[in-house]
Motif scaffolding. Structure first.
Motif, PDB file in Angstrom:
ATOM      1  N   ARG A  57     -11.017  -7.258  -7.127  1.00 53.03           N
ATOM      2  CA  ARG A  57      -9.796  -7.809  -6.490  1.00 53.03           C
ATOM      3  C   ARG A  57      -8.536  -7.118  -7.023  1.00 53.03           C
ATOM      4  NH1 ARG A  57     -14.014  -9.714  -4.484  1.00 53.03           N
ATOM      5  NH2 ARG A  57     -14.303 -11.933  -4.058  1.00 53.03           N
ATOM      6  N   ILE A  58      -8.607  -5.804  -7.068  1.00 51.97           N
ATOM      7  CA  ILE A  58      -7.460  -5.015  -7.552  1.00 51.97           C
ATOM      8  C   ILE A  58      -6.836  -4.282  -6.367  1.00 51.97           C
ATOM      9  CG2 ILE A  58      -6.757  -3.084  -9.045  1.00 51.97           C
ATOM     10  CD1 ILE A  58      -8.980  -3.873 -10.977  1.00 51.97           C
ATOM     11  N   PRO A  59      -5.502  -4.409  -6.168  1.00 51.54           N
ATOM     12  CA  PRO A  59      -4.862  -3.706  -5.053  1.00 51.54           C
ATOM     13  C   PRO A  59      -5.010  -2.193  -5.172  1.00 51.54           C
ATOM     14  CG  PRO A  59      -3.352  -5.302  -6.031  1.00 51.54           C
ATOM     15  CD  PRO A  59      -4.550  -5.227  -6.929  1.00 51.54           C
ATOM     16  N   LEU A  60      -5.021  -1.531  -4.016  1.00 48.47           N
ATOM     17  CA  LEU A  60      -5.115  -0.064  -3.978  1.00 48.47           C
ATOM     18  C   LEU A  60      -4.064   0.461  -2.997  1.00 48.47           C
ATOM     19  CD1 LEU A  60      -8.319   2.094  -3.639  1.00 48.47           C
ATOM     20  CD2 LEU A  60      -6.370   2.475  -2.129  1.00 48.47           C
ATOM     21  N   THR A  61      -3.248   1.359  -3.487  1.00 50.90           N
ATOM     22  CA  THR A  61      -2.224   1.985  -2.629  1.00 50.90           C
ATOM     23  C   THR A  61      -2.478   3.483  -2.611  1.00 50.90           C
ATOM     24  OG1 THR A  61      -0.631   0.279  -3.228  1.00 50.90           O
ATOM     25  CG2 THR A  61       0.272   2.305  -2.286  1.00 50.90           C
ATOM     26  N   VAL A  62      -2.588   4.053  -1.406  1.00 51.87           N
ATOM     27  CA  VAL A  62      -2.821   5.501  -1.310  1.00 51.87           C
ATOM     28  C   VAL A  62      -1.496   6.228  -1.485  1.00 51.87           C
ATOM     29  CG1 VAL A  62      -3.730   7.384   0.106  1.00 51.87           C
ATOM     30  CG2 VAL A  62      -4.701   5.090   0.327  1.00 51.87           C
ATOM     31  N   ARG A  63      -1.535   7.299  -2.241  1.00 55.07           N
ATOM     32  CA  ARG A  63      -0.370   8.180  -2.348  1.00 55.07           C
ATOM     33  C   ARG A  63      -0.822   9.595  -2.039  1.00 55.07           C
ATOM     34  NH1 ARG A  63       2.971  11.809  -5.429  1.00 55.07           N
ATOM     35  NH2 ARG A  63       5.027  10.904  -5.797  1.00 55.07           N
ATOM     36  N   ALA A  64      -0.023  10.260  -1.188  1.00 58.96           N
ATOM     37  CA  ALA A  64      -0.306  11.664  -0.898  1.00 58.96           C
ATOM     38  C   ALA A  64       0.780  12.489  -1.606  1.00 58.96           C
ATOM     39  CB  ALA A  64      -0.350  11.880   0.603  1.00 58.96           C
ATOM     40  N   ALA A  65       1.677  13.132  -0.838  1.00 58.97           N
ATOM     41  CA  ALA A  65       2.727  13.921  -1.508  1.00 58.97           C
ATOM     42  C   ALA A  65       3.879  13.045  -1.997  1.00 58.97           C
ATOM     43  CB  ALA A  65       3.247  14.997  -0.567  1.00 58.97           C
ATOM     44  N   GLY A  66       3.920  11.778  -1.563  1.00 56.99           N
ATOM     45  CA  GLY A  66       4.971  10.865  -2.029  1.00 56.99           C
ATOM     46  C   GLY A  66       6.355  11.213  -1.495  1.00 56.99           C
ATOM     47  N   THR A  67       6.431  11.729  -0.246  1.00 60.71           N
ATOM     48  CA  THR A  67       7.742  12.063   0.323  1.00 60.71           C
ATOM     49  C   THR A  67       8.258  10.998   1.289  1.00 60.71           C
ATOM     50  OG1 THR A  67       6.862  13.287   2.216  1.00 60.71           O
ATOM     51  CG2 THR A  67       7.227  14.551   0.193  1.00 60.71           C
ATOM     52  N   GLY A  68       7.564   9.867   1.372  1.00 60.68           N
ATOM     53  CA  GLY A  68       8.016   8.781   2.262  1.00 60.68           C
ATOM     54  C   GLY A  68       9.387   8.279   1.836  1.00 60.68           C
ATOM     55  N   ASN A  69      10.083   7.645   2.784  1.00 60.85           N
ATOM     56  CA  ASN A  69      11.461   7.229   2.512  1.00 60.85           C
ATOM     57  C   ASN A  69      11.650   5.736   2.314  1.00 60.85           C
ATOM     58  OD1 ASN A  69      12.469   9.860   4.498  1.00 60.85           O
ATOM     59  ND2 ASN A  69      13.422   9.484   2.522  1.00 60.85           N
ATOM     60  N   TYR A  70      10.622   4.927   2.571  1.00 59.08           N
ATOM     61  CA  TYR A  70      10.856   3.475   2.488  1.00 59.08           C
ATOM     62  C   TYR A  70       9.946   2.815   1.462  1.00 59.08           C
ATOM     63  CZ  TYR A  70      10.850   5.312   7.265  1.00 59.08           C
ATOM     64  OH  TYR A  70      10.913   6.129   8.357  1.00 59.08           O
ATOM     65  N   GLY A  71       9.578   3.554   0.428  1.00 64.26           N
ATOM     66  CA  GLY A  71       8.689   2.967  -0.571  1.00 64.26           C
ATOM     67  C   GLY A  71       7.300   2.715  -0.028  1.00 64.26           C
ATOM     68  N   GLN A  72       6.921   3.465   1.037  1.00 61.59           N
ATOM     69  CA  GLN A  72       5.588   3.245   1.646  1.00 61.59           C
ATOM     70  C   GLN A  72       4.474   3.391   0.619  1.00 61.59           C
ATOM     71  OE1 GLN A  72       7.815   5.606   3.271  1.00 61.59           O
ATOM     72  NE2 GLN A  72       6.923   6.015   5.276  1.00 61.59           N
ATOM     73  N   ALA A  73       4.642   4.352  -0.311  1.00 65.67           N
ATOM     74  CA  ALA A  73       3.566   4.626  -1.278  1.00 65.67           C
ATOM     75  C   ALA A  73       3.845   3.952  -2.627  1.00 65.67           C
ATOM     76  CB  ALA A  73       3.397   6.133  -1.454  1.00 65.67           C
ATOM     77  N   VAL A  74       4.798   3.022  -2.653  1.00 67.86           N
ATOM     78  CA  VAL A  74       5.109   2.317  -3.912  1.00 67.86           C
ATOM     79  C   VAL A  74       4.247   1.054  -3.990  1.00 67.86           C
ATOM     80  CG1 VAL A  74       6.897   1.106  -5.227  1.00 67.86           C
ATOM     81  CG2 VAL A  74       7.477   3.181  -3.933  1.00 67.86           C
ATOM     82  N   PRO A  75       3.419   0.933  -5.044  1.00 64.86           N
ATOM     83  CA  PRO A  75       2.559  -0.257  -5.147  1.00 64.86           C
ATOM     84  C   PRO A  75       3.384  -1.467  -5.563  1.00 64.86           C
ATOM     85  CG  PRO A  75       1.924   1.488  -6.709  1.00 64.86           C
ATOM     86  CD  PRO A  75       3.257   1.852  -6.171  1.00 64.86           C
ATOM     87  N   LEU A  76       3.587  -2.409  -4.652  1.00 66.96           N
ATOM     88  CA  LEU A  76       4.451  -3.559  -4.942  1.00 66.96           C
ATOM     89  C   LEU A  76       3.780  -4.531  -5.902  1.00 66.96           C
ATOM     90  CD1 LEU A  76       5.869  -4.366  -1.375  1.00 66.96           C
ATOM     91  CD2 LEU A  76       6.846  -2.925  -3.165  1.00 66.96           C
ATOM     92  N   GLN A  77       2.437  -4.538  -5.899  1.00 68.55           N
ATOM     93  CA  GLN A  77       1.723  -5.501  -6.765  1.00 68.55           C
ATOM     94  C   GLN A  77       0.857  -4.802  -7.803  1.00 68.55           C
ATOM     95  OE1 GLN A  77      -0.185  -8.512  -4.331  1.00 68.55           O
ATOM     96  NE2 GLN A  77       1.587  -8.631  -2.978  1.00 68.55           N
ATOM     97  N   GLY A  78       1.244  -3.600  -8.198  1.00 69.59           N
ATOM     98  CA  GLY A  78       0.497  -2.870  -9.221  1.00 69.59           C
ATOM     99  C   GLY A  78      -0.880  -2.466  -8.734  1.00 69.59           C
ATOM    100  N   GLY A  79      -1.830  -2.342  -9.675  1.00 68.13           N
ATOM    101  CA  GLY A  79      -3.191  -1.950  -9.320  1.00 68.13           C
ATOM    102  C   GLY A  79      -3.372  -0.441  -9.351  1.00 68.13           C
TER     103      GLY A  79
END
Ligand code: FAD
Length: 462
Positions: free
Chosen positions: A84-106
């Motif tokens: 039950r651990i959150p997973l956020t995918v990150r690619a190059a990290g060039t998004g502008n709205y925190g799309q790749a920012v893990p809001l709940q850690g993990g």
């Protein structure tokens, strides 16, 4: 480019998840838990927004997992589901709205190890999701094809990041955005379950992962349509007045016989921040930045030559040591300004096709010096129109919201770039129904990038 914050991060908090057990599950997979590295990679370009910069500066994953192939992606997904651990995918990290920012850690899943072209045939390429868009075009060069469209961040951005977080860009004047039918042919995804499944989404179904910020599956491969790789010529044309540049651009966008990839009018107030491009931007003149196929230069000049002066013309370049002309357009215009002045921000607008010129003129008149215009001509639903990411002289969040509300009241759609959720950021202010339903199937516990699709309520029994 680097995503640097001006705020000092808070001290690291202990994780609320069982990261030690997760590490054991992931034995043999590359992991990084050095807090400074994890924190730095947990960021993207959200700092373009003063609102998001306040909101997201302290958010961080607990650990980075960097799979080398799909089998390792599956192991990571299974372990996160089990624990039950959150997973956020990150690619190059060039998004502008925190799309790749893990809001709940993990876990931050660095997908950039999955690279390479699986196959290519006439007009179609199948590529690993972590492939850099520039590398894909380089690999296809000899075949005479290239990707139909790319963001202005092509030199860093990945194909998967573009599909999951982007909308359109250079090429959209001819092919429209990613949402147009036929612009994403298929996507292969891994689900977030204790026994992850691999699902192939084809045709319409591939839209379930489009601009879903990785909340509806981990994309491992994509099939994308191609376009002829014309010899592109970069051109800058100078005009006395912004609306003259706009009108010429509109005429070019409507001229179906002229082969083009980019048409961007930019106001004279913006070009002084254009560094190396300044010699081609006469003081006080607005410019039109274009990418035109070499064979179309004659008819192109027949249109623009009536009104403006060509100040620059050279074959397009995007190799090492060069700054492609497209890196002055789309959201790179904002970046050019931010290099010397961090006090501004931007909007994301879509203008109505049936009163495009009037609508552009009205917004320019309504906001004066507070909003500096540059537009991007695009096709949208089969019509020619313009999107825009105008530079906004920021004062307060209230004024920012007021300006966006005024645009919407005047019939200009806003995709709010100052919010983190898919719903608030979409033109229609709600989650795509297909994506919301699909999420229940592929991520029943809501562990994929939690907090980004806020309409989704996880099933307590899952
Ligand atoms: C200067 C500047 C200019 C820009 N210009 C444009 C533009 O012209 N057009 C445009 O559309 N955007 C633009 N962007 C935004 C961004 O660069 C693009 O959308 C880009 O394609 C994102 O790719 P990325 O690899 O950096 O993805 P990331 O930023 O790493 O990720 C974007 C989103 O996709 C998700 N994601 C990434 N890979 C996967 C995967 N394999 N599976 C599931 N989810 C995944 C992430 O979780 C995140 O939510 C710009 C940004 C900047 C800073």
């Amino acid at each position: 480019m680097s995503a640097v914050s001006e705020r000092k991060p808070k001290p690291v908090q202990p994780s609320r998840y069982n990261i030690a057990a997760l590490k054991e599950d992931l034995d043999g997979i590359a992991l990084i838990d050095e807090p400074q590295v994890v924190r730095k990679r947990s960021r993207d370009f959200f700092w373009y927004s003063p609102v998001l910069n306040q909101l997201l500066a302290d958010k961080s994953a607990d650990i980075i997992a960097a799979p080398r192939d799909e089998a390792e992606v599956i192991r990571i997904a299974a372990a996160c589901a089990k624990r039950r651990i959150p997973l956020t995918v990150r690619a190059a990290g060039t998004g502008n709205y925190g799309q790749a920012v893990p809001l709940q850690g993990g876990v931050l899943l660095d997908i950039t190890g999955l690279t390479g072209i699986e196959w290519q045939k006439a007009g179609v390429v199948r590529t690993a999701a972590g492939s850099r868009m520039l590398d894909v075009d380089i690999a296809m060069r000899d075949s005479g094809y290239e990707q139909r469209m790319h963001p202005s961040t092509k030199r860093s951005a990945t194909v998967g990041g573009f599909v999951a977080g982007g909308s359109g860009g250079i090429g959209s004047v001819t092919y429209g955005g990613l949402r147009e039918p036929g612009n994403i042919l298929a996507a292969r995804i891994v689900t977030l379950e204790e026994e992850p499944r691999i699902i192939e989404l084809r045709d319409d179904a591939a839209q379930k992962v489009n601009r879903a910020y990785g909340t509806t599956g981990i994309i491992t491969a994509l099939e994308m349509p191609l376009a002829p790789a014309w010899p592109w010529i970069d051109v800058i044309v100078a005009f006395d007045d912004y609306m003259e540049a706009f009108q010429a651009g509109y005429e070019l966008a409507l001229a179906d016989g002229i082969v083009k990839k980019l048409i961007t009018p930019i106001a004279s107030e913006i070009t002084p921040c254009f560094g190396a491009l300044k010699p081609y931007c006469p003081e006080g003149k607005s410019i039109l930045i274009c990418m035109i196929a070499e064979g179309s230069l004659g008819p192109f000049k027949a249109i623009v030559g009536k009104r403006g002066t060509v100040t620059y013309e050279a074959p397009s370049e995007e190799g090492p040591g060069t700054v492609p002309l497209y890196e002055y357009t789309w959201n790179h215009t904002t970046l050019q300004w931010l290099k010397s002045d961090r006090s501004i921000t931007y909007l994301q607008c879509l203008f109505p096709h049936d009163r495009l010129v009037e609508s552009a003129r009205e917004t320019i008149a309504a906001f004066g010096d507070e909003l500096l215009p540059h537009h991007e001509f695009i096709r949208f639903g089969g019509r020619v129109t313009a999107s825009a990411l105008p530079i906004l002289r920021y004062s307060t969040p209230e004024r920012l919201n007021e300006i966006m509300a005024q645009h919407e009241a005047a019939g200009v759609f806003i995709a709010n770039p100052h919010v983190v959720s898919l719903e608030e950021g979409s033109r229609h202010k709600r989650a795509d129904a297909d994506q919301l339903g699909f999420k229940r199937d592929v991520d029943p516990r809501g562990l994929l990038n939690p907090g980004k699709m806020t309409s989704f309520i996880a099933d307590p029994a899952a």
